[in-house]
Design a protein around this motif. Structure first.
Motif, PDB file in Angstrom:
ATOM      1  N   ILE A  59       0.837  -1.206   0.000  1.00 40.71           N
ATOM      2  CA  ILE A  59       0.000   0.000   0.000  1.00 40.71           C
ATOM      3  C   ILE A  59       0.871   1.255   0.000  1.00 40.71           C
ATOM      4  O   ILE A  59       0.646   2.191  -0.777  1.00 40.71           O
ATOM      5  CB  ILE A  59      -0.940   0.004   1.227  1.00 40.71           C
ATOM      6  CG1 ILE A  59      -2.009  -1.091   1.098  1.00 40.71           C
ATOM      7  CG2 ILE A  59      -1.610   1.375   1.401  1.00 40.71           C
ATOM      8  CD1 ILE A  59      -2.843  -1.275   2.356  1.00 40.71           C
ATOM      9  N   THR A  89       0.930   4.681  -2.238  1.00 38.29           N
ATOM     10  CA  THR A  89       0.429   5.914  -1.613  1.00 38.29           C
ATOM     11  C   THR A  89       1.386   6.341  -0.510  1.00 38.29           C
ATOM     12  O   THR A  89       1.673   5.554   0.392  1.00 38.29           O
ATOM     13  CB  THR A  89      -0.969   5.696  -1.017  1.00 38.29           C
ATOM     14  OG1 THR A  89      -1.850   5.230  -2.039  1.00 38.29           O
ATOM     15  CG2 THR A  89      -1.514   6.988  -0.415  1.00 38.29           C
ATOM     16  N   ASP A  98     -13.058  10.060   4.474  1.00 37.06           N
ATOM     17  CA  ASP A  98     -12.298  11.041   3.686  1.00 37.06           C
ATOM     18  C   ASP A  98     -11.722  12.171   4.534  1.00 37.06           C
ATOM     19  O   ASP A  98     -11.090  13.085   3.994  1.00 37.06           O
ATOM     20  CB  ASP A  98     -13.192  11.659   2.605  1.00 37.06           C
ATOM     21  CG  ASP A  98     -13.638  10.638   1.575  1.00 37.06           C
ATOM     22  OD1 ASP A  98     -12.860   9.717   1.273  1.00 37.06           O
ATOM     23  OD2 ASP A  98     -14.776  10.748   1.082  1.00 37.06           O
ATOM     24  N   THR A 143      -8.302  -1.855   1.558  1.00 38.50           N
ATOM     25  CA  THR A 143      -7.087  -1.185   1.083  1.00 38.50           C
ATOM     26  C   THR A 143      -7.364   0.239   0.619  1.00 38.50           C
ATOM     27  O   THR A 143      -6.587   1.164   0.903  1.00 38.50           O
ATOM     28  CB  THR A 143      -6.462  -1.993  -0.070  1.00 38.50           C
ATOM     29  OG1 THR A 143      -6.072  -3.280   0.428  1.00 38.50           O
ATOM     30  CG2 THR A 143      -5.243  -1.282  -0.640  1.00 38.50           C
ATOM     31  N   SER A 144      -8.482   0.441  -0.070  1.00 38.29           N
ATOM     32  CA  SER A 144      -8.794   1.776  -0.594  1.00 38.29           C
ATOM     33  C   SER A 144      -8.945   2.799   0.530  1.00 38.29           C
ATOM     34  O   SER A 144      -8.535   3.958   0.381  1.00 38.29           O
ATOM     35  CB  SER A 144     -10.076   1.722  -1.428  1.00 38.29           C
ATOM     36  OG  SER A 144     -11.160   1.223  -0.650  1.00 38.29           O
ATOM     37  N   ASP A 145      -9.501   2.392   1.664  1.00 36.69           N
ATOM     38  CA  ASP A 145      -9.678   3.321   2.782  1.00 36.69           C
ATOM     39  C   ASP A 145      -8.371   3.553   3.533  1.00 36.69           C
ATOM     40  O   ASP A 145      -8.114   4.660   4.029  1.00 36.69           O
ATOM     41  CB  ASP A 145     -10.743   2.789   3.742  1.00 36.69           C
ATOM     42  CG  ASP A 145     -12.149   2.934   3.181  1.00 36.69           C
ATOM     43  OD1 ASP A 145     -12.291   3.526   2.089  1.00 36.69           O
ATOM     44  OD2 ASP A 145     -13.102   2.447   3.810  1.00 36.69           O
ATOM     45  N   LYS A 180      -5.494   3.627   2.169  1.00 34.57           N
ATOM     46  CA  LYS A 180      -4.770   4.584   1.328  1.00 34.57           C
ATOM     47  C   LYS A 180      -5.212   6.018   1.625  1.00 34.57           C
ATOM     48  O   LYS A 180      -4.391   6.938   1.639  1.00 34.57           O
ATOM     49  CB  LYS A 180      -4.996   4.266  -0.149  1.00 34.57           C
ATOM     50  CG  LYS A 180      -4.270   3.034  -0.645  1.00 34.57           C
ATOM     51  CD  LYS A 180      -4.528   2.807  -2.128  1.00 34.57           C
ATOM     52  CE  LYS A 180      -3.748   1.615  -2.643  1.00 34.57           C
ATOM     53  NZ  LYS A 180      -4.002   1.377  -4.091  1.00 34.57           N
ATOM     54  N   LYS A 181      -6.484   6.206   1.865  1.00 36.29           N
ATOM     55  CA  LYS A 181      -6.976   7.542   2.216  1.00 36.29           C
ATOM     56  C   LYS A 181      -6.402   7.991   3.549  1.00 36.29           C
ATOM     57  O   LYS A 181      -5.964   9.140   3.705  1.00 36.29           O
ATOM     58  CB  LYS A 181      -8.500   7.540   2.276  1.00 36.29           C
ATOM     59  CG  LYS A 181      -9.183   7.355   0.937  1.00 36.29           C
ATOM     60  CD  LYS A 181     -10.702   7.371   1.087  1.00 36.29           C
ATOM     61  CE  LYS A 181     -11.388   7.223  -0.262  1.00 36.29           C
ATOM     62  NZ  LYS A 181     -12.870   7.271  -0.136  1.00 36.29           N
TER      63      LYS A 181
END
Length: 515
Positions: A142, A146, A425, A464-466, A468-469
């Motif tokens: 990750i 990012t 976010d 994973t997407s969260d 990265k945020k």
């Protein structure tokens, strides 16, 4: 893992055994995620190991299984009339075979139950380091995509405080200072541990004490910015000063630590818009409106303290004054982040109402979990959603547990609370190392971020997407939005407001009064 049997009941048992090895069960087993004595850095360097079988099975060849399956199938498909013609001897043999299979299946199910009840927890305990290793590999992947951006580090002031100067010439920033007998364990930041923590970008705080307000705060702040710039120049192969989101992303691609400057405390500008702009041109990309003292134009969190008259230096604005609001607008025009850590709740609300760009809290936590005046209440978190900003979670125990001790799970609790109220976010990381004396037990220095993130990967709420945020995606978004908003204000002239003299008349002993 596979558990193979040669009957339909056995297949069901195998499915049960497969389910017992799921990540969900592994999380439920006591100590399944134990770190043992292996550090995250050691685990990241270890080679992959094949997963071991946790469920033993009878040694039956595929040919035997197929033959047995065919026999069972033939038995099931045979007409009833054939059964009537079968001799008693054959029937007896079939009955014995059926009993034999029943016993085999029973023994097998009992074995699986014993493994699940006794052997599996033990096996998971023994394999816990490998489970952590797998999660750390996910984290490493990750962070290769990012950058992990930490919002606050006080190394520059710690250097001055510990050494009595800002001299870097003989300072070994490229070794693990915690293992260096000459420097001691009080240092929480160095290049070795930044690499171990896979830090992609760091906001370095240009902090000076409140006691310097209206004395030499501006001079001291210039010197602290100079520390950061000289530090980066000294280790140019591993660090790079950046002033934009694009430069930050490029530094990460090039494998160097992006370094940004943040001004911690509005007292550093000496109530001067010109000084604020000068700091921007030197590379500063956020300014905390106050530290732990009021300025003539903004209230700090200390204003909510019962003994505020002892510590506010005589200033009280009930939030932001008109000059303070002009400071926020000038920060917007410059493309510099408005940082609301340390400010009072009224100042938070005023700044959110005035700012036309996203704001940040560079190192704060959730007040609902720790009733510290430095933390962010839920109503402000909800407004932050509308503003587009974010809270970068502090690792200071005083902010996490309102005490001298905290754990990694306290950090996660604050992250999850901010996510719940403001949204995924709007949360990031702002540990505050080298400015906190009591970090979480498991996260004593900048090397610990992978361990924290590995723990988050166990939670299904954190795909994973969260993650990265959380680690940097949200801050990159905010930087880009602030930069874009500033680009729409290029035709706007610089702010020329002067602070009303009556607000600072008591400080005239160190000011030129000619104009």
């Amino acid at each position: 893992m596979q558990c193979i049997t040669s009957s339909r009941l056995g297949a069901a048992a195998a499915l049960t055994c497969l389910q017992l090895s799921s990540p969900e069960l592994m999380r439920k087993v006591p100590n399944a995620g134990a770190v043992a004595s292996v550090t995250p850095q050691q685990l990241l360097r270890r080679p992959r190991e094949p997963l071991e079988l946790l469920c033993a099975i009878p040694d039956t060849s595929k040919q035997q299984q197929q033959q047995q399956h065919q026999q069972i199938q033939l038995h099931e498909d045979k007409p009833a009339s054939t059964a009537e013609e079968t001799t008693p001897g054959v029937e007896g043999r079939k009955g014995a075979a059926g009993k034999s299979w029943a016993v085999t299946i029973g023994v097998f199910l009992l074995a699986c139950a014993l493994i699940a009840g006794i052997g599996l927890p033990l096996a998971l305990e023994l394999r816990s380091s490998n489970l952590l290793e797998a999660r750390l590999r996910v984290v490493k992947k990750i962070l290769s995509k990012t950058p992990l951006i930490d919002g606050h580090n006080n190394f520059a002031w710690n250097l001055r405080k510990q050494r009595g100067s800002t001299r870097l010439r003989d300072f070994p920033f490229d070794v693990d200072l915690s293992k260096n007998a000459s420097w001691g364990p009080t240092w929480q930041t160095d290049l070795i541990r930044l690499r171990q923590g896979i830090v992609g970008a760091q906001f370095w705080s240009a902090y000076v004490p409140c006691e310097a307000q209206f004395l030499d705060a501006v001079k001291l702040t210039l010197e602290q910015i100079d520390v950061v710039r000289r530090l980066v120049a000294k280790y140019a192969e591993k660090m790079r000063l950046v002033t934009s989101s694009r430069e930050l992303e490029q530094a990460h691609k090039d494998g160097v630590i992006a370094s940004l400057v943040g001004i911690e405390g509005g007292h550093s500008i000496g109530a001067s818009m010109a000084v604020l702009r000068s700091f921007y041109h030197l590379g500063a990309r956020y300014m905390t409106l106050t530290h732990k003292c009021n300025t003539p134009w903004a209230d700090s969190a200390i204003a909510e303290d019962p003994d505020k008259d002892l510590v506010t230096l005589g200033f009280f604005s009930d939030g932001l004054t008109s000059f303070g609001k002009a400071v926020v607008r000038e920060l917007n025009r410059l493309g510099m982040l408005v940082d609301l850590s340390h400010v009072s709740v009224r100042t938070m609300r005023d700044a959110l109402a005035v700012s036309t760009a996203p704001v940040v809290f560079s190192h704060s936590a959730a007040r609902a979990l720790c009733n510290s005046s430095s933390n962010v209440p839920d109503d402000v978190l909800r407004n932050l959603t509308l503003n587009g900003g974010l809270v970068m979670v502090s690792f200071d125990s005083a902010h996490l547990s309102c005490g001298d001790k905290a754990s990694m799970h306290d950090v996660i609790a604050h992250i999850n609370h901010i996510r719940k109220i403001a949204g995924v976010d709007h949360v990031g990381l702002g540990a505050g190392y080298d400015g906190i004396s009591n970090p979480p037990t498991e996260l004593p220095d900048v090397s610990g971020y992978p361990l924290l993130l590995a723990e988050l990967t166990r939670d299904r709420r954190w795909p994973t997407s969260d993650i990265k945020k959380l680690v940097g995606g949200n801050l990159l978004r905010v930087l880009k939005e602030v930069e874009h908003h500033a680009s729409t204000l290029v035709d706007q002239t610089p702010a020329e407001e002067w602070i009303p003299r009556e607000l600072i008349e008591d400080t005239s002993y160190c000011r030129y009064l000619g104009v």
